[in-house]
Design a protein around this motif. Structure first.
Motif, PDB file in Angstrom:
ATOM      1  N   UNK A  50      39.957  43.456  43.395  1.00 29.67           N
ATOM      2  CA  UNK A  50      40.296  43.615  41.723  1.00 29.67           C
ATOM      3  C   UNK A  50      41.305  44.760  41.610  1.00 29.67           C
ATOM      4  N   UNK A  51      42.138  44.617  40.668  1.00 29.48           N
ATOM      5  CA  UNK A  51      43.254  45.685  40.323  1.00 29.48           C
ATOM      6  C   UNK A  51      43.088  46.056  39.077  1.00 29.48           C
ATOM      7  N   UNK A  69      37.757  37.101  44.299  1.00 33.77           N
ATOM      8  CA  UNK A  69      37.050  37.972  43.228  1.00 33.77           C
ATOM      9  C   UNK A  69      36.109  36.975  42.584  1.00 33.77           C
ATOM     10  N   UNK A  70      36.620  35.984  42.412  1.00 32.77           N
ATOM     11  CA  UNK A  70      36.039  35.234  41.202  1.00 32.77           C
ATOM     12  C   UNK A  70      34.921  34.189  42.035  1.00 32.77           C
ATOM     13  N   UNK A  71      34.978  34.198  43.258  1.00 30.43           N
ATOM     14  CA  UNK A  71      33.911  33.606  44.066  1.00 30.43           C
ATOM     15  C   UNK A  71      32.804  34.367  44.287  1.00 30.43           C
ATOM     16  N   UNK A  72      32.791  35.844  44.013  1.00 30.21           N
ATOM     17  CA  UNK A  72      31.638  36.754  44.154  1.00 30.21           C
ATOM     18  C   UNK A  72      30.620  36.293  42.987  1.00 30.21           C
ATOM     19  N   UNK A  78      31.239  41.992  38.484  1.00 29.22           N
ATOM     20  CA  UNK A  78      31.220  43.082  37.202  1.00 29.22           C
ATOM     21  C   UNK A  78      30.856  44.369  37.738  1.00 29.22           C
ATOM     22  N   UNK A  79      30.416  44.779  38.687  1.00 30.61           N
ATOM     23  CA  UNK A  79      30.362  45.752  39.479  1.00 30.61           C
ATOM     24  C   UNK A  79      31.593  46.437  40.055  1.00 30.61           C
ATOM     25  N   UNK A  85      37.830  50.034  37.335  1.00 28.81           N
ATOM     26  CA  UNK A  85      38.332  50.471  35.851  1.00 28.81           C
ATOM     27  C   UNK A  85      37.931  51.940  35.930  1.00 28.81           C
ATOM     28  N   UNK A  86      36.814  52.497  36.204  1.00 25.83           N
ATOM     29  CA  UNK A  86      36.422  53.799  36.101  1.00 25.83           C
ATOM     30  C   UNK A  86      37.483  54.840  36.792  1.00 25.83           C
TER      31      UNK A  86
END
Length: 159
Positions: A50-51, A69-72, A78-79, A85-86
């Protein structure tokens, strides 16, 4: 009459001094605004899936995901997205505070950066020295794994 003229001259000199002081204090505002407008922080998750890119005020300007990422599982993804993001938003806000302090902090007795860091410590429940550093990211060491340009977070029905 000369006493009145001298008093007016002294008041005028004080007024000019205040104008010069104000001009000095605000001399860096234009450059500060330009720096804030150009502000960009890139955060990448520890697993590099994720970036997130954040700008002035912590505004998120981009989120990119790798195919891994989308395989998770959804909760894990989401986490990872939220943590990245934070990190991006917090760093963008810290850098913006540093820019403000550089430009006008001393002239107005501000220490915005320390206030932001303290607020983040309280909000994140961590120590100041545990906050990520505010060094600029190294963009020279990119690999194909870092190319998120063709990925999206949206599910396309035609895929």
């Amino acid at each position: 009459m000369s006493a009145d003229v001298e008093r007016l001259a002294a008041e005028f000199a004080k007024f000019q001094s205040k104008i010069q002081d104000a001009e000095l204090r605000f001399s860096g505002v234009g450059e500060m605004q330009d720096q804030v407008a150009r502000l960009e922080v890139v955060a990448t998750s520890s697993d590099r899936t994720v970036r997130v890119v954040a700008g002035a005020g912590g505004a998120v300007t981009d989120i990119q995901l790798t195919p891994d990422a989308v395989r998770q599982p959804a909760p894990a993804l989401a986490a990872t997205i939220m943590a990245t993001l934070r990190e991006a938003v917090a760093e963008a806000v810290r850098r913006q505070a540093d820019i403000v302090d550089e430009a006008v902090g001393a002239g107005f007795g501000l220490n915005t950066a320390d206030q932001v860091r303290q607020a983040q410590v309280e909000a994140l429940g961590t120590a100041v020295d545990e906050l990520p550093s505010h060094s600029k990211p190294d963009r020279s060491a990119r690999s194909d794994d870092d190319d998120f340009s063709q990925d999206t977070i949206y599910r396309h029905p035609w895929r």
